[in-house]
Design a protein around this motif. Structure first.
Motif, mmCIF file in Angstrom:
data_model
loop_
_atom_site.group_PDB
_atom_site.id
_atom_site.type_symbol
_atom_site.label_atom_id
_atom_site.label_comp_id
_atom_site.label_asym_id
_atom_site.label_seq_id
_atom_site.Cartn_x
_atom_site.Cartn_y
_atom_site.Cartn_z
ATOM 1 N N LEU A 37 28.263 6.920 8.802
ATOM 2 C CA LEU A 37 29.579 7.391 8.380
ATOM 3 C C LEU A 37 30.085 6.472 7.273
ATOM 4 O O LEU A 37 30.274 5.273 7.501
ATOM 5 C CB LEU A 37 30.560 7.383 9.551
ATOM 6 N N CYS A 38 30.300 7.026 6.089
ATOM 7 C CA CYS A 38 30.706 6.221 4.938
ATOM 8 C C CYS A 38 32.168 6.472 4.582
ATOM 9 O O CYS A 38 32.677 7.572 4.754
ATOM 10 C CB CYS A 38 29.835 6.556 3.736
ATOM 11 N N PHE A 39 32.807 5.432 4.069
ATOM 12 C CA PHE A 39 34.168 5.558 3.551
ATOM 13 C C PHE A 39 34.301 4.675 2.321
ATOM 14 O O PHE A 39 33.490 3.787 2.083
ATOM 15 C CB PHE A 39 35.213 5.194 4.615
ATOM 16 N N SER A 40 35.325 4.943 1.543
ATOM 17 C CA SER A 40 35.579 4.191 0.318
ATOM 18 C C SER A 40 36.579 3.073 0.609
ATOM 19 O O SER A 40 37.699 3.338 1.053
ATOM 20 C CB SER A 40 36.134 5.132 -0.753
ATOM 21 N N ILE A 41 36.195 1.838 0.359
ATOM 22 C CA ILE A 41 37.054 0.687 0.640
ATOM 23 C C ILE A 41 38.397 0.760 -0.094
ATOM 24 O O ILE A 41 39.421 0.427 0.489
ATOM 25 C CB ILE A 41 36.304 -0.631 0.345
ATOM 26 N N PRO A 42 38.468 1.243 -1.342
ATOM 27 C CA PRO A 42 39.783 1.338 -1.985
ATOM 28 C C PRO A 42 40.632 2.514 -1.492
ATOM 29 O O PRO A 42 41.727 2.724 -1.979
ATOM 30 C CB PRO A 42 39.462 1.524 -3.472
ATOM 31 N N SER A 43 40.161 3.265 -0.515
ATOM 32 C CA SER A 43 40.901 4.431 -0.037
ATOM 33 C C SER A 43 41.074 4.393 1.478
ATOM 34 O O SER A 43 40.184 4.756 2.232
ATOM 35 C CB SER A 43 40.159 5.711 -0.438
ATOM 36 N N ARG A 44 42.264 3.982 1.902
ATOM 37 C CA ARG A 44 42.564 3.945 3.334
ATOM 38 C C ARG A 44 42.452 5.343 3.947
ATOM 39 O O ARG A 44 42.063 5.509 5.092
ATOM 40 C CB ARG A 44 43.966 3.385 3.561
ATOM 41 N N GLU A 45 42.760 6.351 3.167
ATOM 42 C CA GLU A 45 42.676 7.737 3.636
ATOM 43 C C GLU A 45 41.245 8.093 4.066
ATOM 44 O O GLU A 45 41.043 8.795 5.058
ATOM 45 C CB GLU A 45 43.140 8.687 2.529
ATOM 46 N N LEU A 47 39.013 6.017 5.271
ATOM 47 C CA LEU A 47 38.762 5.354 6.551
ATOM 48 C C LEU A 47 39.464 6.108 7.678
ATOM 49 O O LEU A 47 38.885 6.326 8.741
ATOM 50 C CB LEU A 47 39.234 3.899 6.517
ATOM 51 N N THR A 48 40.683 6.534 7.438
ATOM 52 C CA THR A 48 41.427 7.295 8.445
ATOM 53 C C THR A 48 40.708 8.582 8.807
ATOM 54 O O THR A 48 40.691 8.980 9.975
ATOM 55 C CB THR A 48 42.847 7.606 7.927
ATOM 56 N N SER A 49 40.069 9.235 7.832
ATOM 57 C CA SER A 49 39.370 10.491 8.119
ATOM 58 C C SER A 49 38.180 10.284 9.059
ATOM 59 O O SER A 49 37.772 11.222 9.744
ATOM 60 C CB SER A 49 38.922 11.180 6.831
ATOM 61 N N LEU A 50 37.634 9.063 9.118
ATOM 62 C CA LEU A 50 36.544 8.809 10.060
ATOM 63 C C LEU A 50 37.021 9.015 11.492
ATOM 64 O O LEU A 50 36.359 9.672 12.291
ATOM 65 C CB LEU A 50 35.995 7.393 9.914
ATOM 66 N N SER A 51 38.199 8.467 11.806
ATOM 67 C CA SER A 51 38.677 8.577 13.184
ATOM 68 C C SER A 51 39.395 9.890 13.465
ATOM 69 O O SER A 51 39.400 10.358 14.599
ATOM 70 C CB SER A 51 39.574 7.387 13.534
ATOM 71 N N THR A 52 39.986 10.505 12.449
ATOM 72 C CA THR A 52 40.720 11.751 12.693
ATOM 73 C C THR A 52 39.852 12.996 12.595
ATOM 74 O O THR A 52 40.080 13.954 13.313
ATOM 75 C CB THR A 52 41.902 11.904 11.710
#
Length: 147
Positions: A37-45, A47-52
């Motif tokens: 599961l990847c997320f963009s460090i400059p985008s908190r959104e 990271l939030t989409s990983l859990s939501t």
């Protein structure tokens, strides 16, 4: 798709096949041995989409019995700055979300600078090798590390 990489570990050859979930094919038909599961460090959104969003998809379609290891990977590490810019994700936040989602590992890297890329690949391969036993993800993986 999938994007295929043939690697060699110390003990055997490894074939990694990456499938992008934004592809038009139905990704829920995939049968992965490891979920990244990847997320963009400059985008908190992101990271939030990983859990939501993605936690539910992973649990219902792929990992309902928790037999598949899940790795959370923060991308664009080179764009993180220490001045507390709004929306920036710091390592401790990524680790917290990964722990709350009961993921097996948390890693970060930057493809632009190459920072920690080799270590991330090594961790992904080690996790895949350690969990492709008869016991699957329930076998003892290497200990979780923050890079």
């Amino acid at each position: 798709q999938p994007f295929t990489f043939d690697l060699r570990s110390r003990t055997r050859p490894i074939r990694l096949e990456f499938s992008d979930t934004s592809s038009p094919t139905t990704y829920t038909l995939l049968r992965p041995s490891l979920i990244l599961l990847c997320f963009s460090i400059p985008s908190r959104e992101s990271l939030t989409s990983l859990s939501t969003k993605w936690k539910h998809i992973v649990e219902t379609h792929f990992n309902y019995d928790e037999s598949i290891p899940v790795v959370v990977l923060g991308l664009k590490r080179d764009l993180r700055n220490d001045d507390g810019e709004e929306g920036m994700v710091f390592p401790q936040e990524g680790v917290r979300v990964a722990a709350e989602m009961r993921c097996d590992r948390y890693c970060e890297c930057s493809a632009v600078t190459g920072e920690l890329c080799a270590q991330v690949w090594e961790d992904i391969v080690k996790t895949a090798v350690a969990t492709t036993t008869e016991q699957g993800g329930r076998s003892e993986p290497p200990p979780c590390m923050v890079m």
